[in-house]
Each structure stands twice: as C-alpha cells, then as structure tokens.
Design a protein around this motif. Structure first.
Motif, PDB file in Angstrom:
ATOM      1  N   TYR A 229       0.623  -1.214   0.223  1.00  0.00           N
ATOM      2  CA  TYR A 229       0.097  -0.106  -0.068  1.00  0.00           C
ATOM      3  C   TYR A 229       0.996   1.378   0.018  1.00  0.00           C
ATOM      4  N   SER A 230       0.456   2.106  -0.780  1.00  0.00           N
ATOM      5  CA  SER A 230       1.325   3.373  -0.904  1.00  0.00           C
ATOM      6  C   SER A 230       0.399   4.675  -0.899  1.00  0.00           C
ATOM      7  N   GLN A 231       0.565   5.620  -0.129  1.00  0.00           N
ATOM      8  CA  GLN A 231      -0.415   6.681  -0.352  1.00  0.00           C
ATOM      9  C   GLN A 231       0.638   8.105  -0.164  1.00  0.00           C
ATOM     10  N   ASP A 232      -0.323   9.152  -0.758  1.00  0.00           N
ATOM     11  CA  ASP A 232       0.373  10.433  -0.371  1.00  0.00           C
ATOM     12  C   ASP A 232      -0.624  11.543  -0.545  1.00  0.00           C
ATOM     13  N   GLY A 233      -0.430  12.567   0.206  1.00  0.00           N
ATOM     14  CA  GLY A 233      -1.322  13.736   0.507  1.00  0.00           C
ATOM     15  C   GLY A 233      -0.799  14.970   1.043  1.00  0.00           C
TER      16      GLY A 233
END
Lengths: 86, 399
Positions: B47-51
């Motif tokens: 899982y990879s996220q950015d914000g």
C-alpha cells in the motif's frame, strides 16, 4: 456525481419515521418474494464468489479504509484494535 | 527490513512445506473425527499513499506512507461424535510501514521511532457448526502490537438458521482492550510527558461492540444480508502526536471526547445473473455521536468465463460529513473544548476503483494440486482533499 449527492441528501433529509418506513418496506418486499430453494438448487448460491462477507483478499483494503475514513463497522470486519496512527 | 524479508520468506516456505503433505482420506466415520487440514491462505499486499494534510503537522504537510503487509492463516476442521463440525483458524500478520509524517513527531531528530515500524497481529478463532439444529457457535481472540500501541481483542458469536433454512440470524459480541504510549510532539513534552528512554506514559482505549445480522436467500440466484453494529469506544480516542494549530498560531495536542458511540447499518446482496455474471452490491449508512454521518456504496460485477476463472472490476463511492470537532490548520480557537485537524475526520468524498483476477483450476495453479487458488487485486483510491493511494494484493490458497 452531483446526482448521487442529491439522492443521498434527499434520503437523509427525510424524517426518521419516513426513512424507517421506506427501509422496512424495501426489506418486506425482498423477503416476501422469497422462494424455498432446495439443496440441489443451491449450486449458484454456493459459488465462492457469491459470499455475503468480506473475502481474504479485501482484508488490507478494509484496514486502510477504516483508518483513512471516519466511518467504520457494519462490514463484518474489524471495528477496533490497532493504532492506524499515520 | 532484511530480517523481516527473511522471516517472511521462511514463513512462506514453512507454510508450503507443512501443507504440501498428503491430505488424509476421509472416507470413514472414524477418520472424519480426526483433525484435518482444510486450507491455508497467504495474503501479501503493498500500500502506498500521498497527500498534503497530515494530522501530525496540524493538517498541513506530507502524508506519504507505505505499508508492506503479509498474513499467513490456516484452517483445521474435525467432526465430533454428534456430527458437529469444528473449525480452528489461526492467523499471523506482519506489517512493515514507513511514514514520512511520523518522522515529524520529533522535528529535531533525523528519524523518530515511528518513522519505520512493524506491526504483528496473531489471532485464533474457533467455530462449531451443528447442521442438524442449524446452529453455529464461535469464539476468538486476537492481539496487535506495534511500537506505541498494544491491543487485545476477543469475540463470541452465535448464528441460527430459520426453520426453512432460507434465513439466518447472527449475533456477535466483541471487545478490544488497547493501550497506547503517549508520544507527544517534541515541543509539547513537558513534566510527566518527557519520556525516559523508550518509557512513555500510557493511556487506555477500550472498544465494546455488538453485531446483529440477518442473511436471507431470496431465490436460487439472489441472497442478501442486513447487518448493524453498535460500537462504544472509551478512553483516549485522539492520538497524542496529532498537532492542532490555533488561529493565534499556538500549537496543541489534538483533544477529543473520551467516548464515541458508532451505529452503522448495511445491506449487502449477491446476484447470479445468467451463467457467467455475478453482481455484488453493498450500501452502508453510518452515524456517530461526534456528529459524523457517512454513506458508502459499492458495486462489483464478477465475470466468470469459466467456473475456474473470474475477473472482477469494482467501484466504491464514499461520502462523509465531518465531525463537529474538526477544523483545518489555524481555524480552531481557545474557545473550543475539543479540537482536531485530522483530515480523516473532515468532510470529503472518495472514489475507490480497480479490478481483481481469480484463478482456481481443478488441477491446481500451474498443475500443482495443492495450490488451489490465486487471486490478484489492484485498487486506486482518491479523496476529494487530494489524498491518493494505491494498493495491490496477492492471495494464494493452499489446499
């Protein structure tokens, strides 16, 4: 997407008894149309893809969704435990 | 990281070796009573996220995070003298995550404790099915441990089929008893909140819940499930390293009430249309006493060209109204009793879409009979406040 907003707003703006009535009516229609299904007729219902709960492959998805969104529960998954701090 | 990778590899090999043994024949009543291996599952996901709305930096700053998750589970079954089927499920999960925002708890350090952490979560479950009475009993226990968090869970459940066996009522009671370390942002550590080494003050968070469900077969192609939860959380419900910047630019630790009552309700349906198409649908309405309401709707058509192969694109829409305690960066004032700048509790909509692929040939994957099924699933998640994430998951079933 504006349409789906309007629909949900319309439903949530209804008073609680009306909402309850609509939901109960929907459930009644569903249940009253039930037929008795014999064991030998259940081959489609017993298909592994017809499962009415979460599948193992969805486990991590449900976990991140419960951390990244304020709502949780009513999906037969975990509803607590573990930090989800980040 | 190297150690974790080697441990995971060793576990994979161990699980494969154990369950590659020949399954005992179950053609006699005596043998059916013996504990037999049913299946094992290996689930790995990345899982990879950015914000740009991290709660650790007060609702501004990077939300970059990666999580490599692995779980190994197996199921054993036996039939007792009264022909009741007992199932025993054991699972061990190991997550390794990196979080850029957690590195900002201690802004002076090159890397703080939570920057890179491992979560370990074992669980055990037992289920007894009495087909004659249409009754199912179950119980389970679980634990979860990471650097700043320890959780113990337990649950009991019961389900009873209706007279004509077309419906089933279910009830589950569960509890999680959690303990978290109070790791404050570096600039707010004073008095009792100054740690001695890794010895931080702690706080409790407890969850008590009940689930009520009803499943109904409508006809030979359609079945539905209605499910509702009542969940009460008590204790320290914020997180100690979530900063909140007031309008006067003073910095504080997130403060939330010590009780939260959640009451979601959902309906799920599975419909087999024709011979090669299944529709899975789900709707949930959620509300809690923090003023949050949310709607979730998802649809997943499953295309099955053959009985052993399927492709399933999916789409999920989610809309949430913020809790009354939320305000973004520098919007809170000293007049607020409770305050958070955690955008997970803000007003937003999200879209989650992707596709899954499942293969379960009768001769096993690549001709190896014990490898019963292979599933691969990818999903992209986007939130209206510009947070994006991707997840890919692999599930291997060994029989």
């Amino acid at each position: 997407m504006q349409n789906s907003f309007r629909l949900t707003n319309y439903f949530t703006n209804l008073t609680s008894p009306v909402r309850l009535l609509i939901t109960a009516g929907f459930i009644f229609i569903c249940l009253s149309s039930c037929t008795t299904v014999k064991e030998y007729q259940k081959n489609k219902l017993n298909d592994s893809e017809m499962i009415l709960s979460n599948r193992k492959i969805e486990k991590t998805e449900l976990s991140f969704l419960s951390y990244r969104e304020g709502a949780s529960g009513a999906n037969a998954g975990k509803s607590g435990g573990g930090c989800g701090c980040n | 990281m190297k150690k974790i990778t080697l441990s995971i590899l060793a576990l994979y090999i161990g699980v494969l070796a154990v369950f590659s043994q020949t399954k005992p024949s179950s053609d006699s009543a005596y043998r059916q009573r013996k504990l037999t291996f049913a299946e094992a599952n290996i689930v790995s996901s990345y899982y990879s996220q950015d914000g740009n709305n991290s709660a650790i930096t007060g609702g501004i700053g990077t939300e970059k995070l990666t999580d490599f998750s692995n779980s190994f589970s197996f199921k054993l079954t036996r039939v007792d003298k009264k022909w009741r089927k007992h199932s025993f499920d054991a699972e061990l999960g190991i997550d390794n995550y990196t979080s850029a925002s957690s590195d900002r708890i201690d802004m002076k350090a090159n890397s703080s404790a939570s920057y890179n952490d491992t979560r370990i979560y074992p669980s055990l479950n037992w289920t007894m099915e009495d087909d004659k009475k249409g009754l199912t009993w179950g119980a389970g226990a679980s634990a979860s441990r990471e650097f700043d968090y320890l959780s113990f869970g337990s649950q009991v459940n019961v389900a009873k089929k209706t007279k004509n066996r077309m419906g089933e009522f279910g009830m589950k009671l569960f509890t999680y008893l959690d303990n978290l370390k109070l790791i404050y942002p570096i600039e707010l550590r004073t008095g009792a909140f100054i740690p001695r080494g890794d010895d931080y003050p702690t706080a409790a968070r407890n969850t008590f819940g009940s689930t009520f469900s009803y499943n109904q077969i409508i006809n030979a192609q359609l079945q539905i499930s209605i499910l509702t939860d009542v969940i009460l959380q008590q204790g320290y419900l914020g997180l100690p390293f979530h900063r909140v910047y007031f309008s006067d630019n003073s910095v504080h630790v997130e403060k939330l009430p010590d009780s939260r009552l959640k009451t979601p309700i959902s309906i799920r349906a599975s419909y087999f249309a024709g011979d090669h198409l299944i529709f899975r649908g789900y709707y949930r309405y959620y509300q809690d006493d923090w003023g949050m309401t949310a709607h979730t709707i998802s649809l997943e058509p499953v295309i099955k060209p053959t009985a052993f192969f399927s492709v399933s694109p999916f789409y999920r829409f989610y809309s949430q109204q913020a809790t009354k305690y939320f305000a973004p960066y520098q919007q809170h004032t000293a007049a607020n009793t409770y305050y958070t700048s955690n955008f997970d509790l803000s007003t937003f909509t999200s879209h989650f879409y992707g596709a899954g692929l499942r293969m379960a040939p009768p001769n096993g994957i690549l001709g190896w009979q014990h490898l019963g099924a292979l599933e691969l699933r990818y999903g992209h998640y986007s939130r209206s406040n510009n947070m994006q994430s991707d997840i890919v998951t692999l599930n291997l079933t060994i029989k």
